[in-house]
Design a protein around this motif. Sequence first.
Motif, PDB file in Angstrom:
ATOM      1  N   PHE A 159      13.239  62.359  24.634  1.00 28.97           N
ATOM      2  CA  PHE A 159      12.008  62.438  23.851  1.00 28.97           C
ATOM      3  C   PHE A 159      10.794  61.756  24.483  1.00 28.97           C
ATOM      4  CE2 PHE A 159      15.565  62.575  20.807  1.00 28.97           C
ATOM      5  CZ  PHE A 159      15.351  63.823  20.241  1.00 28.97           C
ATOM      6  N   CYS A 160      10.865  61.349  25.740  1.00 31.68           N
ATOM      7  CA  CYS A 160       9.686  60.813  26.408  1.00 31.68           C
ATOM      8  C   CYS A 160       8.758  61.948  26.822  1.00 31.68           C
ATOM      9  CB  CYS A 160      10.074  60.025  27.655  1.00 31.68           C
ATOM     10  SG  CYS A 160      10.591  58.327  27.349  1.00 31.68           S
ATOM     11  N   PRO A 161       7.461  61.671  26.932  1.00 34.12           N
ATOM     12  CA  PRO A 161       6.576  62.662  27.560  1.00 34.12           C
ATOM     13  C   PRO A 161       6.811  62.655  29.067  1.00 34.12           C
ATOM     14  CG  PRO A 161       5.346  60.683  26.970  1.00 34.12           C
ATOM     15  CD  PRO A 161       6.738  60.474  26.478  1.00 34.12           C
ATOM     16  N   TYR A 166       0.500  55.677  33.724  1.00 31.40           N
ATOM     17  CA  TYR A 166       1.856  55.148  33.562  1.00 31.40           C
ATOM     18  C   TYR A 166       2.325  55.194  32.108  1.00 31.40           C
ATOM     19  CZ  TYR A 166       1.304  53.321  38.299  1.00 31.40           C
ATOM     20  OH  TYR A 166       1.109  53.209  39.661  1.00 31.40           O
ATOM     21  N   SER A 167       1.535  55.799  31.239  1.00 37.49           N
ATOM     22  CA  SER A 167       1.806  55.710  29.804  1.00 37.49           C
ATOM     23  C   SER A 167       3.159  56.295  29.412  1.00 37.49           C
ATOM     24  CB  SER A 167       0.696  56.398  29.012  1.00 37.49           C
ATOM     25  OG  SER A 167       0.572  57.765  29.388  1.00 37.49           O
ATOM     26  N   ALA A 168       3.587  57.373  30.086  1.00 34.95           N
ATOM     27  CA  ALA A 168       4.873  57.982  29.740  1.00 34.95           C
ATOM     28  C   ALA A 168       6.027  57.027  29.984  1.00 34.95           C
ATOM     29  CB  ALA A 168       5.078  59.266  30.546  1.00 34.95           C
ATOM     30  N   GLN A 169       5.862  56.116  30.931  1.00 34.31           N
ATOM     31  CA  GLN A 169       6.921  55.168  31.269  1.00 34.31           C
ATOM     32  C   GLN A 169       6.879  53.927  30.379  1.00 34.31           C
ATOM     33  OE1 GLN A 169       6.475  54.418  35.468  1.00 34.31           O
ATOM     34  NE2 GLN A 169       6.625  56.584  36.003  1.00 34.31           N
ATOM     35  N   LEU A 170       5.796  53.773  29.635  1.00 30.28           N
ATOM     36  CA  LEU A 170       5.625  52.589  28.797  1.00 30.28           C
ATOM     37  C   LEU A 170       6.070  52.802  27.356  1.00 30.28           C
ATOM     38  CD1 LEU A 170       2.123  51.611  30.192  1.00 30.28           C
ATOM     39  CD2 LEU A 170       4.190  50.236  30.429  1.00 30.28           C
ATOM     40  N   VAL A 171       6.353  54.052  26.967  1.00 30.72           N
ATOM     41  CA  VAL A 171       6.677  54.342  25.563  1.00 30.72           C
ATOM     42  C   VAL A 171       8.171  54.335  25.284  1.00 30.72           C
ATOM     43  CG1 VAL A 171       4.569  55.660  25.194  1.00 30.72           C
ATOM     44  CG2 VAL A 171       6.646  56.848  25.949  1.00 30.72           C
ATOM     45  N   VAL A 172       8.991  53.951  26.260  1.00 30.88           N
ATOM     46  CA  VAL A 172      10.445  53.973  26.058  1.00 30.88           C
ATOM     47  C   VAL A 172      10.871  53.161  24.833  1.00 30.88           C
ATOM     48  CG1 VAL A 172      12.672  53.373  27.075  1.00 30.88           C
ATOM     49  CG2 VAL A 172      10.909  54.460  28.487  1.00 30.88           C
ATOM     50  N   PRO A 173      10.343  51.947  24.594  1.00 31.32           N
ATOM     51  CA  PRO A 173      10.720  51.238  23.363  1.00 31.32           C
ATOM     52  C   PRO A 173      10.354  52.016  22.095  1.00 31.32           C
ATOM     53  CG  PRO A 173       9.746  49.712  24.928  1.00 31.32           C
ATOM     54  CD  PRO A 173       9.514  51.096  25.481  1.00 31.32           C
ATOM     55  N   LYS A 174       9.230  52.717  22.109  1.00 30.99           N
ATOM     56  CA  LYS A 174       8.839  53.528  20.952  1.00 30.99           C
ATOM     57  C   LYS A 174       9.798  54.697  20.775  1.00 30.99           C
ATOM     58  CE  LYS A 174       6.156  54.584  17.529  1.00 30.99           C
ATOM     59  NZ  LYS A 174       6.026  53.674  16.355  1.00 30.99           N
ATOM     60  N   VAL A 175      10.256  55.280  21.875  1.00 26.36           N
ATOM     61  CA  VAL A 175      11.247  56.358  21.790  1.00 26.36           C
ATOM     62  C   VAL A 175      12.534  55.844  21.155  1.00 26.36           C
ATOM     63  CG1 VAL A 175      12.685  57.947  23.107  1.00 26.36           C
ATOM     64  CG2 VAL A 175      10.290  57.653  23.726  1.00 26.36           C
TER      65      VAL A 175
END
Length: 443
Positions: free
Chosen positions: A258-260, A302-311
């Motif tokens: 579910f990551c971008p 780098y935003s797609a790599q920073l949202v892992v905790p939100k995923v």
Amino acid sequence: MDINGCDAKISDTHLPKKPKLSPTLISDTELESEFSHHVQNIARINNGSFGCCPKSVMSAQQKWQLEFLKQPDDFYFNRLKEGILQSRLVIKDLVNADHVDEISIVDNATTAAAIVLQSVAWDFIQGKFNKGDAAVMLHYAYGAVKKSVEAYVTRAGGYVIEVELPFPVNSVSEIISEFRRALERGKVNGRKVRLAVIDHVTSMPSVVIPVKELVKICREEGVDKVFVDAAHGIGCVDVDMKEIGADFYTSNLHKWFFCPPAAAFLYCRKSSEIDDLHHPVVSHEYGNGLAIESAWIGTRDYSAQLVVPKVLEFVNRFEGGIEGIKKRNHKAVVEMGEMLAKAWGTHLGSPPEMCSSMIMVGLPASLGISSDSVALKLRTHLRNSFSVEVPIYYRAPGDGVVNPVTGYARISHQVYNKPDDYYRFRDAINQLVNDKFTCELLS
């Protein structure tokens, strides 16, 4: 804060092995809202190609993007590396790695393959491996990975052997037998097998490969390095670094987690060799370790790599978290695959236990799928005329086979899918058959 000291400050922190699930499970209405940006009235049964991203994660991504644009210096010096590290910590626990230093975040599995294969090329160039030593990979390896093997390993002097796998496949033992034969071929004339590239889930045709067994065989046979290409791994099949035992393992985060785009991880088993792995894009962080190199490859998003905790928050809104999603997707795709095969009088491409959240379903022979290009034209026709999005695979007929199935659809199942998506596909193919349509008409 010293950006180069960020890891030392935080790397000893640990997330819980089993992150706490949300006390309130996601409702059907909330689930529909999370994916309401999808084009409506499309049977989107191809999650395997590009994945999906829920609105809540997209919103988190946009906040990260704004944080950079508001004050880039503060973002770079005080936010970026700590944020990437937190994502690495989440991944480390999800895949049961020993240490966060074993986890690097990269753009995609193709980038990860370049990192690993580049290091193998250096081993040939520097004389650690002899020219003509072998690398083994599956015949059904992803096309970009095959090209990377050609660009790095073959060019540096490696001899590449492809493992010919049957399709349709009937058992795990068939794959193991062919893999052993390839390793034996690699040892002919005194060569050594230096590298094995093993898919966890092949892309096309899609089959779950017995990676634990193949990695064990590699260890028994003295293969130097084992790289598992699991572009479809995390969120799709069981991913446990200690159980798999490979030297390197990569998985995209956008396909089934579910990551971008663009986000993936590369696991490198902790050893002295990790220090000799480098990102192919050389930036100021060169020499500070792969994870740090990968966290800064110049000014980019780098935003797609920073949202892992939100995923992780998102998947934990489902019963059983990511494990529950994975099991339900597998159960549903098998049910839908069997329904389609029965409706068309065909068969599945593998036993249910050898598929993941994707499964191959034979298409009626009367469609006359005769080449890869024809398969692509049929896929386009299904999209344009029936609003069905699904990949089609061409399989050349065996000698002497009467009325062979030469086309297979790879159907996926993700949380946003509904049975009506597969019924639409079923009815589209049935209409083509009833209309006596053949793919020759697409020319």
